[in-house]
Design a protein around this motif. Structure first.
Motif, PDB file in Angstrom:
ATOM      1  N   LEU A 122       0.826  -1.209   0.000  1.00  0.00           N
ATOM      2  CA  LEU A 122       0.000   0.000   0.000  1.00  0.00           C
ATOM      3  C   LEU A 122       0.862   1.262   0.000  1.00  0.00           C
ATOM      4  N   LEU A 123       1.952   1.262   0.758  1.00  0.00           N
ATOM      5  CA  LEU A 123       2.863   2.414   0.756  1.00  0.00           C
ATOM      6  C   LEU A 123       3.541   2.570  -0.602  1.00  0.00           C
ATOM      7  N   ALA A 124       3.911   1.462  -1.237  1.00  0.00           N
ATOM      8  CA  ALA A 124       4.531   1.525  -2.562  1.00  0.00           C
ATOM      9  C   ALA A 124       3.570   2.122  -3.583  1.00  0.00           C
ATOM     10  N   ILE A 125       2.311   1.782  -3.490  1.00  0.00           N
ATOM     11  CA  ILE A 125       1.304   2.322  -4.409  1.00  0.00           C
ATOM     12  C   ILE A 125       1.202   3.837  -4.262  1.00  0.00           C
ATOM     13  N   ILE A 126       1.163   4.304  -3.018  1.00  0.00           N
ATOM     14  CA  ILE A 126       1.054   5.751  -2.780  1.00  0.00           C
ATOM     15  C   ILE A 126       2.272   6.479  -3.333  1.00  0.00           C
ATOM     16  N   ALA A 127       3.467   5.942  -3.068  1.00  0.00           N
ATOM     17  CA  ALA A 127       4.688   6.598  -3.530  1.00  0.00           C
ATOM     18  C   ALA A 127       4.769   6.607  -5.048  1.00  0.00           C
ATOM     19  N   ALA A 128       4.415   5.494  -5.690  1.00  0.00           N
ATOM     20  CA  ALA A 128       4.482   5.412  -7.156  1.00  0.00           C
ATOM     21  C   ALA A 128       3.534   6.400  -7.821  1.00  0.00           C
ATOM     22  N   ALA A 129       2.454   6.738  -7.135  1.00  0.00           N
ATOM     23  CA  ALA A 129       1.475   7.662  -7.707  1.00  0.00           C
ATOM     24  C   ALA A 129       1.984   9.101  -7.750  1.00  0.00           C
ATOM     25  N   VAL A 130       2.972   9.448  -6.923  1.00  0.00           N
ATOM     26  CA  VAL A 130       3.370  10.861  -6.806  1.00  0.00           C
ATOM     27  C   VAL A 130       4.779  11.156  -7.325  1.00  0.00           C
ATOM     28  N   VAL A 131       5.628  10.150  -7.548  1.00  0.00           N
ATOM     29  CA  VAL A 131       6.995  10.422  -7.996  1.00  0.00           C
ATOM     30  C   VAL A 131       7.014  10.845  -9.467  1.00  0.00           C
ATOM     31  N   PRO A 132       8.095  11.532  -9.921  1.00  0.00           N
ATOM     32  CA  PRO A 132       8.229  11.840 -11.357  1.00  0.00           C
ATOM     33  C   PRO A 132       8.202  10.560 -12.178  1.00  0.00           C
ATOM     34  N   GLN A 133       7.548  10.636 -13.317  1.00  0.00           N
ATOM     35  CA  GLN A 133       7.323   9.431 -14.111  1.00  0.00           C
ATOM     36  C   GLN A 133       8.317   9.245 -15.253  1.00  0.00           C
ATOM     37  N   THR A 134       9.098  10.275 -15.567  1.00  0.00           N
ATOM     38  CA  THR A 134      10.097  10.169 -16.636  1.00  0.00           C
ATOM     39  C   THR A 134      11.414  10.777 -16.176  1.00  0.00           C
ATOM     40  N   ALA A 135      12.485  10.482 -16.925  1.00  0.00           N
ATOM     41  CA  ALA A 135      13.805  11.022 -16.611  1.00  0.00           C
ATOM     42  C   ALA A 135      13.820  12.537 -16.694  1.00  0.00           C
ATOM     43  N   ASP A 136      13.133  13.108 -17.696  1.00  0.00           N
ATOM     44  CA  ASP A 136      13.096  14.566 -17.831  1.00  0.00           C
ATOM     45  C   ASP A 136      12.445  15.214 -16.613  1.00  0.00           C
ATOM     46  N   GLU A 137      11.335  14.646 -16.169  1.00  0.00           N
ATOM     47  CA  GLU A 137      10.648  15.190 -14.994  1.00  0.00           C
ATOM     48  C   GLU A 137      11.530  15.086 -13.750  1.00  0.00           C
ATOM     49  N   PHE A 138      12.177  13.948 -13.606  1.00  0.00           N
ATOM     50  CA  PHE A 138      13.022  13.734 -12.435  1.00  0.00           C
ATOM     51  C   PHE A 138      14.187  14.713 -12.415  1.00  0.00           C
ATOM     52  N   TRP A 139      14.917  14.791 -13.569  1.00  0.00           N
ATOM     53  CA  TRP A 139      16.090  15.653 -13.566  1.00  0.00           C
ATOM     54  C   TRP A 139      15.722  17.119 -13.437  1.00  0.00           C
ATOM     55  N   ALA A 140      14.572  17.517 -13.953  1.00  0.00           N
ATOM     56  CA  ALA A 140      14.133  18.894 -13.802  1.00  0.00           C
ATOM     57  C   ALA A 140      13.983  19.263 -12.325  1.00  0.00           C
ATOM     58  N   LYS A 141      13.466  18.311 -11.530  1.00  0.00           N
ATOM     59  CA  LYS A 141      13.294  18.578 -10.103  1.00  0.00           C
ATOM     60  C   LYS A 141      14.635  18.591  -9.371  1.00  0.00           C
ATOM     61  N   VAL A 142      15.550  17.688  -9.756  1.00  0.00           N
ATOM     62  CA  VAL A 142      16.863  17.666  -9.122  1.00  0.00           C
ATOM     63  C   VAL A 142      17.680  18.882  -9.538  1.00  0.00           C
ATOM     64  N   ALA A 143      17.655  19.207 -10.834  1.00  0.00           N
ATOM     65  CA  ALA A 143      18.466  20.317 -11.347  1.00  0.00           C
ATOM     66  C   ALA A 143      18.033  21.650 -10.759  1.00  0.00           C
ATOM     67  N   ALA A 144      16.772  21.737 -10.341  1.00  0.00           N
ATOM     68  CA  ALA A 144      16.298  22.970  -9.735  1.00  0.00           C
ATOM     69  C   ALA A 144      17.003  23.278  -8.415  1.00  0.00           C
ATOM     70  N   ARG A 145      17.666  22.273  -7.861  1.00  0.00           N
ATOM     71  CA  ARG A 145      18.353  22.436  -6.586  1.00  0.00           C
ATOM     72  C   ARG A 145      19.850  22.658  -6.756  1.00  0.00           C
ATOM     73  N   THR A 146      20.343  22.685  -8.003  1.00  0.00           N
ATOM     74  CA  THR A 146      21.776  22.834  -8.244  1.00  0.00           C
ATOM     75  C   THR A 146      22.010  23.477  -9.598  1.00  0.00           C
ATOM     76  N   SER A 147      23.224  23.937  -9.841  1.00  0.00           N
ATOM     77  CA  SER A 147      23.574  24.539 -11.129  1.00  0.00           C
ATOM     78  C   SER A 147      24.127  23.521 -12.115  1.00  0.00           C
ATOM     79  N   VAL A 148      24.275  22.264 -11.701  1.00  0.00           N
ATOM     80  CA  VAL A 148      24.842  21.234 -12.565  1.00  0.00           C
ATOM     81  C   VAL A 148      23.870  20.900 -13.691  1.00  0.00           C
ATOM     82  N   THR A 149      24.382  20.762 -14.892  1.00  0.00           N
ATOM     83  CA  THR A 149      23.574  20.330 -16.009  1.00  0.00           C
ATOM     84  C   THR A 149      24.075  18.993 -16.524  1.00  0.00           C
ATOM     85  N   VAL A 150      23.219  18.236 -17.183  1.00  0.00           N
ATOM     86  CA  VAL A 150      23.561  16.928 -17.706  1.00  0.00           C
ATOM     87  C   VAL A 150      23.497  16.991 -19.225  1.00  0.00           C
ATOM     88  N   PRO A 151      24.456  16.428 -19.943  1.00  0.00           N
ATOM     89  CA  PRO A 151      24.379  16.417 -21.401  1.00  0.00           C
ATOM     90  C   PRO A 151      23.071  15.817 -21.875  1.00  0.00           C
TER      91      PRO A 151
END
Length: 412
Positions: free
Chosen positions: A377-406
């Motif tokens: 049940l906890l896994a279901i809740i977490a899977a529903a709210v996390v970023p679903q693609t690499a672009d979405e994920f890196w956009a959230k991480v990159a917002a916290r740093t100046s590092v860019t990825v090729p």
């Protein structure tokens, strides 16, 4: 996959098989240990959980060490050290001594997972990482299967102490194979080599809420896995009156099904470009239902069939807990990222075996199985709210740093 990737998968597969034999063989030995040292179910559950206390504590530090000193160096040190402590388990003379041995064993084995995932990331391309990691992690089920076979042969014949002494030598063969055949990393488009920039990037990854969401998926998955796998052998012996040989036989189809589920879940994740919600939610919902059915199945063949189906379905959710970070992050950050996600799973390993043992002592095995449904049940809740693609994920991480990825590092 390139030859470098295929060889790396095979060598890491062998290491993970030994890892899981050494850590899970105790699950089959619990009844013998309990009789030898006069322990109750709660104490036996603590023997399993204390390993995860130590194992979880070093996940993030182990990932940082792998990022700094190299994945193979850290992985090799861990492999040597845990083999030593596997052998030392054989001389434990009391509950306190065995508890101490398992804690130290968890500390030294805990540096391996993040190092192994980083070593694989360095020898794969981002679009193939989840599939390659899925093949590697299918070894977990194979290790559990071989642990059941070895336990079924050795526990009735030579006892639990000699068994731990004998299996401790398996790590030596893996170390020799690594030194002989491990290939060099593939060329990677990676982050800038500047230390300050790299450190800022690691901090952003380490404290990313998105990454913690994937750790929560893995936590929920492992509540199920570690609770059920730790106690099913004892359940079958105590409640169904089966011999350790029959318990080992019962483990064969379910562990093979779990391996198939891990590989299939990895391939689906890569084909979907991540998107864990589409895999985790249906797989964990079905698994939660099965936890209410499984302990009520009296006929042994029906129990084996249900456990096999549950293992296959649950295995689908393993790699989606890693899929998006594996595609989004450069290999230089993979140690710390893997450490955070694996930490979530090992916290579950701390809680669920002891909780299962407590619920068995206080109520019944049936209630204990049902309690493990909290994890899916906890896994279901977490899977529903996390970023679903690499672009979405890196956009959230990159917002916290100046590092860019090729750009070619990201494949959504």
């Amino acid at each position: 996959m390139p030859r470098t990737t295929r060889v790396t998968v095979m060598l890491l597969f062998a290491a993970w098989v030994v890892d899981y034999i050494d850590r899970t063989v105790i699950n089959f030995a619990l009844p013998w240990i309990g009789r030898d040292l006069d322990l109750d179910h709660t104490q036996l559950g603590l023997l399993v959980s204390v390993f995860f206390v130590a194992y979880a504590a070093v996940q993030v530090p182990g990932g940082l060490l792998a990022d700094r000193y190299g994945a193979l160096k850290v992985g090799t040190v861990g492999l040597v050290a845990w083999s030593i402590f596997t052998g030392l388990t054989a001389i434990a003379w009391s509950f306190a001594a065995l508890l101490c041995m398992r804690f130290l064993f968890g500390l030294v084995q805990g540096v391996f997972p993040a190092a192994a995932l980083k070593a694989l990331a360095e020898r794969t391309t981002p679009e193939q990482r989840t599939t390659a990691t899925g093949w590697t992690n299918a070894s977990n089920a194979v290790g559990i299967l071989l642990a059941s076979v070895l336990a079924g042969i050795m526990l009735p014949t030579v006892g639990w102490r000699v068994m731990f002494g004998l299996i401790s030598v398996l790590g030596v063969a893996v170390i020799l194979a690594w030194r002989r055949w491990m290939p060099e990393p593939l060329p990677q488009d990676d982050i800038p080599a500047d230390k300050a920039t790299a450190a800022a990037g690691r901090r952003a990854v380490l404290f990313s809420p998105s990454l913690l969401g994937f750790a929560a998926i893995f936590f929920g998955y492992d509540v199920l896995v570690w609770g059920v796998s730790a106690w099913t052998p004892t359940f079958l012996q105590e409640e169904r009156g089966l011999s350790i040989t029959m318990v080992a036989v019962a483990a064969v189809p379910s562990t093979l099904a779990a391996a198939a589920g891990v590989v299939l879940g990895a391939q689906l994740s890569d084909r979907m470009g991540g998107r864990p919600r589409q895999i985790v939610i249906p797989a964990m919902a079905a698994t939660a239902i099965m936890l209410f059915v499984l302990p009520r199945l009296e006929p042994f063949p029906l129990f084996v069939i249900a456990a096999t189906v549950m293992s296959l379905v649950a295995g689908l959710a393993y790699m989606p807990a890693f899929s998006v970070p594996l595609r989004a992050l450069p290999s230089a950050y993979m140690g710390v990222a893997s450490g955070v996600i694996i930490f979530g799973g090992q916290v579950a390993g701390i809680i669920s075996p002891s909780l299962f043992g407590f619920m068995t002592d206080r109520y019944s095995y049936t209630t204990a199985f049902e309690t493990m449904a909290i994890g899916p049940l906890l896994a279901i809740i977490a899977a529903a709210v996390v970023p679903q693609t690499a672009d979405e994920f890196w956009a959230k991480v990159a917002a916290r740093t100046s590092v860019t990825v090729p750009p070619k590092e990201i494949h959504s």
